[in-house]
Design an enzyme around this catalytic site. Sequence first.
Site, PDB file in Angstrom:
ATOM      1  N   LYS A   5     -14.557  17.737  10.909  1.00 26.52           N
ATOM      2  CA  LYS A   5     -15.572  17.736  11.957  1.00 26.52           C
ATOM      3  C   LYS A   5     -15.847  19.170  12.387  1.00 26.52           C
ATOM      4  O   LYS A   5     -14.997  19.831  12.960  1.00 26.52           O
ATOM      5  CB  LYS A   5     -15.092  16.909  13.145  1.00 26.52           C
ATOM      6  CG  LYS A   5     -16.040  15.773  13.391  1.00 26.52           C
ATOM      7  CD  LYS A   5     -15.676  14.924  14.533  1.00 26.52           C
ATOM      8  CE  LYS A   5     -16.808  13.901  14.665  1.00 26.52           C
ATOM      9  NZ  LYS A   5     -16.560  12.949  15.687  1.00 26.52           N
TER      10      LYS A   5
ATOM     11  N   GLU B 237      -5.777  -3.645  -0.828  1.00 29.85           N
ATOM     12  CA  GLU B 237      -6.152  -4.744   0.083  1.00 29.85           C
ATOM     13  C   GLU B 237      -7.293  -5.598  -0.473  1.00 29.85           C
ATOM     14  O   GLU B 237      -7.644  -6.622   0.084  1.00 29.85           O
ATOM     15  CB  GLU B 237      -6.602  -4.174   1.442  1.00 29.85           C
ATOM     16  CG  GLU B 237      -5.479  -3.670   2.321  1.00 29.85           C
ATOM     17  CD  GLU B 237      -5.146  -2.202   2.082  1.00 29.85           C
ATOM     18  OE1 GLU B 237      -5.422  -1.689   0.975  1.00 29.85           O
ATOM     19  OE2 GLU B 237      -4.605  -1.565   2.995  1.00 29.85           O
TER      20      GLU B 237
ATOM     21  N   THR C 111       0.867  -1.181   0.000  1.00 28.91           N
ATOM     22  CA  THR C 111       0.000   0.000   0.000  1.00 28.91           C
ATOM     23  C   THR C 111       0.900   1.226   0.000  1.00 28.91           C
ATOM     24  O   THR C 111       2.041   1.162   0.454  1.00 28.91           O
ATOM     25  CB  THR C 111      -0.871   0.051   1.272  1.00 28.91           C
ATOM     26  OG1 THR C 111       0.009   0.099   2.394  1.00 28.91           O
ATOM     27  CG2 THR C 111      -1.758  -1.163   1.380  1.00 28.91           C
TER      28      THR C 111
ATOM     29  N   TRP D  43     -20.043  15.912  10.695  1.00 29.99           N
ATOM     30  CA  TRP D  43     -19.086  15.658   9.626  1.00 29.99           C
ATOM     31  C   TRP D  43     -19.430  16.414   8.350  1.00 29.99           C
ATOM     32  O   TRP D  43     -20.591  16.445   7.929  1.00 29.99           O
ATOM     33  CB  TRP D  43     -19.068  14.155   9.301  1.00 29.99           C
ATOM     34  CG  TRP D  43     -18.305  13.358  10.291  1.00 29.99           C
ATOM     35  CD1 TRP D  43     -17.609  13.824  11.357  1.00 29.99           C
ATOM     36  CD2 TRP D  43     -18.160  11.931  10.295  1.00 29.99           C
ATOM     37  NE1 TRP D  43     -17.037  12.783  12.040  1.00 29.99           N
ATOM     38  CE2 TRP D  43     -17.361  11.614  11.415  1.00 29.99           C
ATOM     39  CE3 TRP D  43     -18.625  10.912   9.476  1.00 29.99           C
ATOM     40  CZ2 TRP D  43     -17.011  10.309  11.723  1.00 29.99           C
ATOM     41  CZ3 TRP D  43     -18.279   9.612   9.787  1.00 29.99           C
ATOM     42  CH2 TRP D  43     -17.480   9.307  10.896  1.00 29.99           C
TER      43      TRP D  43
HETATM   44  P1  AMP Z   1      -5.243   2.127  -3.120  1.00 26.41           P
HETATM   45  O1  AMP Z   1      -4.974   1.004  -2.234  1.00 26.41           O
HETATM   46  O2  AMP Z   1      -4.039   2.940  -3.448  1.00 26.41           O
HETATM   47  O3  AMP Z   1      -5.966   1.694  -4.331  1.00 26.41           O
HETATM   48  O4  AMP Z   1      -6.193   3.123  -2.330  1.00 26.41           O
HETATM   49  C1  AMP Z   1      -7.456   2.750  -1.856  1.00 26.41           C
HETATM   50  C2  AMP Z   1      -8.239   3.952  -1.424  1.00 26.41           C
HETATM   51  O5  AMP Z   1      -8.440   4.845  -2.525  1.00 26.41           O
HETATM   52  C3  AMP Z   1      -9.641   3.649  -0.942  1.00 26.41           C
HETATM   53  O6  AMP Z   1      -9.676   3.191   0.379  1.00 26.41           O
HETATM   54  C4  AMP Z   1     -10.322   4.998  -1.113  1.00 26.41           C
HETATM   55  O7  AMP Z   1     -10.031   5.868  -0.051  1.00 26.41           O
HETATM   56  C5  AMP Z   1      -9.666   5.545  -2.361  1.00 26.41           C
HETATM   57  N1  AMP Z   1     -10.520   5.297  -3.532  1.00 26.41           N
HETATM   58  C6  AMP Z   1     -10.411   4.314  -4.444  1.00 26.41           C
HETATM   59  N2  AMP Z   1     -11.372   4.442  -5.390  1.00 26.41           N
HETATM   60  C7  AMP Z   1     -12.114   5.522  -5.053  1.00 26.41           C
HETATM   61  C8  AMP Z   1     -13.253   6.171  -5.620  1.00 26.41           C
HETATM   62  N3  AMP Z   1     -13.819   5.758  -6.746  1.00 26.41           N
HETATM   63  N4  AMP Z   1     -13.735   7.251  -4.966  1.00 26.41           N
HETATM   64  C9  AMP Z   1     -13.184   7.696  -3.818  1.00 26.41           C
HETATM   65  N5  AMP Z   1     -12.101   7.153  -3.256  1.00 26.41           N
HETATM   66  C10 AMP Z   1     -11.572   6.071  -3.860  1.00 26.41           C
END
Ligand code: AMP
Length: 544
Positions: free
Chosen positions: A438, A330, A185, A443
């Site tokens: 907040k 994940e 990640t 929120w």
């Molecule tokens: P990653 O592991 O780099 O793919 O990041 C995952 C995170 O990206 C998720 O937990 C979200 O916070 C964000 N994310 C992924 N897709 C979207 C989406 N379509 N809209 C908003 N946030 C997203």
Amino acid sequence: MFGQMQDSPLLVSQLIEHAERLYPTKRIITKTVEGDWHIYTYADAAKRSRQLSQALISLGVKQDDVIGTLAWNTFRHFECWYGISGIGAVLHTINPRLFPEQLDYIINHAEDKYLFIDTTFVPLLEALQAKLSHVKGYVIMCDEANMPTTQLPNVLCYETLLSQQDGDFAWPELDERQASSICYTSGTTGNPKGVVYSHRSSLLHSWGITGKDITSLDSQSIMLPIVPMFHANAWGLVYACPMVGAELVFPGPHLDGASVSDMINRFKVDISAAVPTVWTMLLQHLRQSGETLESLNSVLIGGSAVPRSMIQAFDQDYNVEVWQAWGMTEMSPLGSLNRPLPQDSKLSYEEQLNIRSKQGRPCFGVQMKIVDDENHELPHDGKAFGRLLVKGPWIVSQYFKMEKSALEDDGWFDTGDVATIDATGNMQITDRSKDVIKSGGEWISSIDLENAAMGHPDVLEAAVIGVSHPKWEERPLLIIVPKNKNKVPDSEALLHFLADKVAKWWLPNGVEVVDEIPHTATGKINKVGLRETFKDYQFEEAIA
Ligand code: AMP
């Protein structure tokens, strides 16, 4: 009583074997690092993946050895996905955009034995190599003619390695629960965490995403995955395309608007996938050049929230349907996808856009729920928002080399996102839990505010962060990048523009104009960086 069906393992190598048998002439096209076009077929790719497996074995690579790649989306990187996992070694796709100290941390943490690298990343590794304690050698992914002079030790040429093998090789039958690949990640705080996929989870995910209601990929499709193979498994497309015989167009490092438009039009691409920033660049290029996208039917957009204005621009100006996707490293990564439901066509265009702006409905295999701070499940009414939890066979249970389970006591994974779910199951992310603003105990969704601000015709990009406030605890600060430096919208006009789009008490207390908004290694707005930049910021009314 147990069922009496064959318990044959699900293996990544079966995907390329299937494509070789059923779709031998379907093409994989690459714009290479050197800038020319390379075109070959699934049959060619399968043979060369076997040659790579043989080469790895000749280098002494064994099952469970981790082999890293620092590479763009190309045919050679595609071969690594199959050649490495096929023999039971573990493919570790490394994001070269991580900070150097994160790079040496993950290469050491994963104990990478060899690194397969594009010539672009040779200088990066020259600077790091002294710290890489497990790496035995560096395979440069080019032919002899393009081999760079380098100070890297134990350098091998990819094409030479392959040319020493005949491809007469059968991939072994592995246990489907064996690790196929690892992806870290891109955490903005702390060290990145490794997610270890299995052959089984990778195959189940591929089935999950090829469904008609999900990506609809089939042997008629020509897919351009712009999302990098080092970011969340290129959303599983490198496995899903051979599964159904879809053709692939790999962009290499050529990700600018002009190159993407050229690739789509030249090879009649009908579906593509990338994070929003890539599409912002493409739309800007199209507006300036007057080019169109005749073959393109749909774009998968995820990784960050998709601005409503982007969905509208694709639809109205280029006749392209946006399918917003949500997921995480994940989660292999797909969690949900937004495809219109038949009944949506009866709604007004504005109402349809409201629905299309959500992150979508979970695909089969992913269960979702939202809970409050006491872990009580919240209603699916599109209003209540809480922590988004997920469960399913392609979702992490434990991070690499960590003792502790990654799950809550009841077996659900907390995504770190805050969301609503409506009665149709359509989920909408309102924030990362760490980014929630907040105000007076309530929120405010930074994503909704950003999305609304991006709809302003003079705004190229918008970010919203919470800034401390003497009365309300926190209030939103809107930060924008204007499309044109000579036409910067003033704060009042911007707030007026937002007034009918969000609740009145959500309106930002300040607006700042910047040249550039920082992004993370996976193209998300870097809120940690922005909060650091604006840590001493005070709203004018608070100063007065
Ligand atoms: P990653 O592991 O780099 O793919 O990041 C995952 C995170 O990206 C998720 O937990 C979200 O916070 C964000 N994310 C992924 N897709 C979207 C989406 N379509 N809209 C908003 N946030 C997203």
